[in-house]
Design an enzyme around this catalytic site. Structure first.
Site, PDB file in Angstrom:
ATOM      1  N   LYS B  79       0.840  -1.197   0.000  1.00 57.79           N
ATOM      2  CA  LYS B  79       0.000   0.000   0.000  1.00 57.79           C
ATOM      3  C   LYS B  79       0.879   1.252   0.000  1.00 57.79           C
ATOM      4  O   LYS B  79       1.952   1.267   0.612  1.00 57.79           O
ATOM      5  CB  LYS B  79      -0.898  -0.043   1.242  1.00 57.79           C
ATOM      6  CG  LYS B  79      -2.053   0.958   1.239  1.00 57.79           C
ATOM      7  CD  LYS B  79      -2.904   0.749   2.502  1.00 57.79           C
ATOM      8  CE  LYS B  79      -4.120   1.649   2.550  1.00 57.79           C
ATOM      9  NZ  LYS B  79      -4.946   1.402   3.760  1.00 57.79           N
ATOM     10  N   SER B 154      -9.704   0.954   2.520  1.00 50.89           N
ATOM     11  CA  SER B 154      -8.899   1.819   1.695  1.00 50.89           C
ATOM     12  C   SER B 154      -7.756   1.128   0.956  1.00 50.89           C
ATOM     13  O   SER B 154      -7.200   1.700   0.030  1.00 50.89           O
ATOM     14  CB  SER B 154      -8.305   2.926   2.567  1.00 50.89           C
ATOM     15  OG  SER B 154      -7.431   2.352   3.536  1.00 50.89           O
ATOM     16  N   SER B 178      -9.757  -1.537   6.665  1.00 55.13           N
ATOM     17  CA  SER B 178      -9.190  -1.230   5.353  1.00 55.13           C
ATOM     18  C   SER B 178      -8.409  -2.362   4.701  1.00 55.13           C
ATOM     19  O   SER B 178      -8.007  -2.246   3.540  1.00 55.13           O
ATOM     20  CB  SER B 178      -8.283   0.006   5.450  1.00 55.13           C
ATOM     21  OG  SER B 178      -9.068   1.172   5.503  1.00 55.13           O
TER      22      SER B 178
END
Lengths: 485, 499
Positions: B79, B154, B178
């Site tokens: 990420k 996310s 997330s």
């Protein structure tokens, strides 16, 4: 109307730890700008703080010295405000659960010792340093050095216990002595190791309610603290005298011009939005840590001064001076093993401290050239009438300047105290022969001239004559001559 | 298997081939790029930043120093909020445009130490604030199972990449779900470890007391292998637990004798039938594998969403204060003074969702409101934690939806922040309580007039229950068939089909 001032101090003590508060960067002063930095103290994205145990240990020792309560669990908090020298735009500090609470600092003022009560002592990180503004071509540019960002600070907050600016100065002097004694800070206000803000308010003398306070910043010397607070009290008195009211405000003191300027008023007060620092666990101090800190604490200056007075029969003033620095007190206790305490104290206060002040050097410099054993020899030599004070002092000067064993210097120079009339009488007679003028004056009734004649004999003896003997011999000889006339 | 199909391999199988000398590190690392990425990436947009040169350099280093390591040659998309020295780290935000950290996050360093190769940065909602990966300054990521739908968020980028086959493992971060929610939307495993088990050093903070780095993989064993490589104390993160991480090496031991909680009251309403059906399938599979269902009503605090959004936004407002244009990242070029520099940089640099949360958090911490909001939320949080503890006194782990819905359509919730926040209802509890949660895929939905979509369940456990969660995950991976528990990892996966 007569007013009385109510003053509280907020002091920041920069710790002399090897590394910073929350990272491993060196906390040293004077490195190339922005060289002692890392992701943590630059507040780079993703970096996290790790508490420096040594800084906490210093805080604990200061707290113990002051008789504060050390919390077994205290909490770091974030204090938010935007400023370019603050990398994260929040400062890691402590808020509602500080490490040390309560306590007091004993301060000697004149002949009395007064104890000034404290609210708290806590640990936090320093900010970077801004330099601004500078002109670069057609632009104004500010620069920031982050070497200081993250350097450990202790914040010490007093109760509003001061009434006089001079008390504040005495407090700071005592605080400086204590942090140096504990070895936790260099305590130099001019260098920013010790910083002080003052909360000042005034009220009609004899009343209890507190007036509106102002916060005084930029007090960067002990003298500046005293002068700044004095100026602020005068300002508040003028405001009230002219029928005005005191507005809560933060003021900056300009020591060079003895002037105060408003930095921000109450409407612009910050909301710091404190909340517990989620990146750090609660700070736990267990009994073992406390015990170890207490072990490192050793004897405190005021306790040691009391002991010096009791154990060595010294006046309180002497004991206080000797315990002004830990190294000095240690040195005294070494010398006193071989010489009379009051004499040692006198020699230290008159000779040693005078030399150190004049040469801007420290106790360790002195002790390197004049180890306790040698100092004791010199002091003793006067007591045992082996040398006069004059010759002993001149040898001391030399030993401080160049080192060396005073015993061999005495032997080389044949230094001894001369008090036999056989030895001194020829010198006395010679002085009388050589100075007919002063002798005539003396015989004419101007007896003050005797001092001059004594000096002449001392000179001839190379400082070795015992002055009282010389005086006695001179008086006798002159009396004899007067009678013979 | 032909060399062209290397990308289908599990991480452990791929690393075994590298260690055996049957596969070059560079070929392992590039397998996804040479394979499915060509077909998928332009549409899915899972990757925010990559660089063939950086991949080649990291591959060479791994081949030279780490060819015998447990994750030798395993490509990992991480990420974009994990600091990497070889790729930008922008958190899906304009305010960090072009920012390249001078250091690797601890988990990145540990990946490298274990032979894995970071192949780029996964797309994400800006600063991890979102549940759909639509709030990225670099454009949205799409769900490979239905390009009209979101991959969740996310951490949508790494989840989608693992699902379509770019790499067998991805790293995300999970502050309120997330990792677990996008794992569910993309049909892959997604682990949020116990708080303090994976270092947060180098993870750009959102909600510090809630954030955990999480792991995506297509197979339970790959989650276990990655967890074993990453978990454990970190001297740079004072919130890591000081004890050694739990041993997950027996992730394939099965669930015989385990009890799993069945709080069916939670999905009696407001949960899509397909999600409920997934839970039933999972419960039956676990029972078939020897676990026992313990049904009870569970009320994990009716204020959980409110509590979560107070804590998370308060911490975020503080954590994001450092993005001011002074030292790095985007700076507004028209700023006559420092105050204007701050306000203009932050107004132009942060997207609307991030600004909304900064404002909420600033408000919650303000003088006069702190007690009513932040302090009350902290008290509620303690109660929620106790409620989870009480539940785990009755069972070893608990089944729960990872999301009340299947993947929703792009744009469906972007204009309704509250609806978006409520979709976190099943995941935020684990973050508030600091406990681990694992999303486990349970196949695709039937084709009732729409493309089949991934369906998943979440398994929650008490602190340090990662071994239990992985055992349950593996049991579900083989449909409760205990004979296959120890079978070698292969290429079996409900792959998306390109339409």
């Amino acid at each position: 109307m007569a007013y009385e001032a109510v003053i509280g101090l907020e002091c920041h003590i920069q710790l002399a730890t090897v590394s910073k508060m929350f990272c491993g960067c060196p906390a040293e002063f004077g490195a190339r700008p922005n060289s002692n930095v890392c992701p943590v103290c630059l507040g780079l994205p993703g970096a996290l703080p790790v508490t420096n145990r040594e800084a906490i240990d210093a805080a604990i020792r200061l707290g113990l010295a002051l008789g504060s309560t050390i919390r077994d669990v205290s909490v770091f908090a974030r204090k938010h405000y935007f400023y370019p020298d603050m990398p994260k735009n929040y400062q890691i500090t402590q808020y509602d659960r500080p490490l040390c609470e309560g306590g007091a600092l004993p301060v000697r003022i004149g002949d009395a010792t007064r104890s000034f009560a404290l609210i708290r002592v806590h640990a936090e990180e320093d900010t970077g340093k801004s330099f601004h503004p500078e002109r670069h071509g057609d632009r104004q540019v500010s620069r920031v050095d982050f070497n200081r960002a993250g350097v450990p600070l202790l914040e010490l907050v007093t109760q509003p216990v001061f009434r006089e600016p001079a008390e504040c100065a005495a407090f700071l002097t005592a605080l400086r002595r204590l942090v140096r004694w504990l070895g936790i800070s260099e305590g130099d206000m001019e260098k920013g190791h010790l910083r002080c803000d003052a909360n000042v308010s005034i009220r009609p003398a004899g009343t209890q309610a507190l007036g509106t306070k102002s916060e005084l910043k930029n007090l960067n010397s002990i003298k500046g603290v005293e002068k700044g607070i004095t100026a602020e009290i005068a300002r508040q008195e003028r405001v009230l005298a002219s029928g005005g009211t005191i507005e809560q405000a933060t003021l900056l003191y300009d020591a060079d011009h003895d002037k105060l300027a408003v930095m921000r008023s109450k409407e612009h007060a910050h909301d710091y939005r404190y909340f517990p620092e989620p990146d750090l666990p609660q700070l736990a101090v267990d009994a073992a840590w406390l015990a170890a800190a207490r072990e490192r604490l050793a004897e405190l200056p005021w306790t040691r001064a009391e002991r010096f007075a009791a154990e060595y029969g010294l006046p309180a003033y002497d004991a206080g001076v000797l315990c002004d620095q830990r190294e000095l007190a240690d040195y005294f206790e070494e010398v006193v093993k071989e010489a009379d305490p009051k004499k040692v104290s006198n020699w230290i206060m008159t000779e040693m401290l005078r030399h150190l002040k004049a040469t801007q050097r420290g106790v360790s410099d002195w002790a390197r050239n004049v180890p306790p054993h040698h100092f004791a020899f010199i002091i003793r030599s006067v007591e045992t009438a082996q040398a006069t004070a004059t010759s002993a002092k001149s040898v001391l000067d030399e030993v401080f300047a160049n080192g060396g064993d005073p015993a061999s210097i005495y032997a080389e120079r044949g230094i001894r105290a001369r008090s036999s009339s056989d030895e001194l009488l020829p010198l006395v007679r010679a002085a009388i022969e050589e100075n007919p003028g002063p002798v005539a004056q003396y015989l004419g009734g101007k007896t003050a001239t005797l001092g001059f004649l004594v000096g002449q004999v001392m000179k001839k003896s190379g400082g070795q004559a015992v002055p009282q003997t010389v005086k006695d011999l001179l008086e006798a000889e002159l009396a004899r001559r007067a009678a013979a006339r | 298997m032909s060399g062209a199909d290397v990308w289908r391999l599990s991480a452990t199988a791929l690393a075994a081939r590298v260690r055996a000398g049957d596969l070059a590190v560079a070929d392992a690392v590039e397998s996804g790029w040479r394979g499915p990425a060509a077909a998928w990436e332009a549409d899915v947009h899972a990757v925010a930043h990559t660089d063939p040169g950086a991949r080649a350099a990291a591959s060479s280093a791994a081949a030279r120093d780490r060819r015998t390591a447990p994750l030798a040659g395993v490509p990992v998309l991480v990420k974009d909020n994990l600091c990497t020295t070889d790729y930008p780290t922008t958190c899906g935000s304009r305010i960090l445009a072009g920012y390249r950290p001078p250091y690797d996050a601890t988990v990145i360093g540990r990946l490298r130490d274990h032979g894995a190769v970071v192949i780029g940065k996964g797309n994400m909602d800006e600063f991890a604030m979102g549940s759909s990966t639509e709030f990225s300054a670099y454009g949205p990521t799409r769900n490979p199972y239905d390009l009209g739908r979101v991959p969740g968020g996310s951490s949508g980028g790494p989840a989608a990449a693992v699902a379509y086959g770019l790499c067998p493992v991805g790293l995300g971060s999970d502050t309120g779900g997330s990792v677990r929610q996008p794992a569910a939307f993309c049909g892959v495993f997604g682990l949020k470890p116990t708080y303090g088990r994976l270092s947060r050093y180098g993870l750009v903070a959102f909600g510090s007391s809630l954030d955990q780095v999480g792991i995506f993989a297509r197979h339970a064993g790959d989650v276990a292998a990655t967890y074993a490589a990453l978990a454990g104390p970190d001297p740079h993160d004072a919130t890591t637990r000081q004890t050694p991480a739990p041993d997950v090496s027996r992730w394939d031991r099965g669930v015989a004798g385990l009890t799993f909680g069945w709080p069916a009251n939670l999905w009696r309403e407001g949960v899509e039938p397909d999600v409920v059906e997934g839970l039933e399938i999972a419960a039956v599979a676990l029972e078939r594998a020897g676990a026992r269902r313990v049904a009870f009503d569970f009320m994990p605090g009716e204020y959980a969403v409110a509590t979560y959004y107070l804590v998370a936004t308060a911490e975020a407002s503080s954590n994001l204060a450092r993005f001011d244009g002074v030292r790095y990242g985007f700076r507004h070029d028209d700023a006559p003074d420092v105050r204007a520099l701050y306000t203009r940089t932050r107004s132009a640099g942060f997207g609307p969702e991030v600004q909304r949360r900064i404002l909420l958090g600033t408000y919650a911490l303000s003088a006069g409101y702190y007690d009513a909001y932040y302090l009350t939320a902290q008290r509620a949080r303690t109660r929620i934690r106790r409620e989870y503890e009480a539940a785990f006194a009755r069972c070893d782990c608990m089944l729960m939806p990872a999301s009340p819905t299947l993947p929703f359509r792009l744009g469906e919730k972007t204009d309704d922040p509250l609806a978006m926040y409520l979709s976190d209802i099943f995941t935020i509890g684990a973050n508030l309580a600091g406990i681990p949660g694992l999303t486990v895929p349970v196949g695709l939905t039937g084709a009732n007039g729409r493309p089949p979509l991934p369906r998943a369940v979440q398994v929650l456990g008490p602190e340090d229950a990662e071994p239990v969660l992985l055992a349950a995950g593996r049991a579900l991976e083989v449909g409760g068939d205990t004979i296959r528990l120890g079978a070698a990892h292969d290429t079996e996966f409900a792959w998306p089909t390109k339409r």
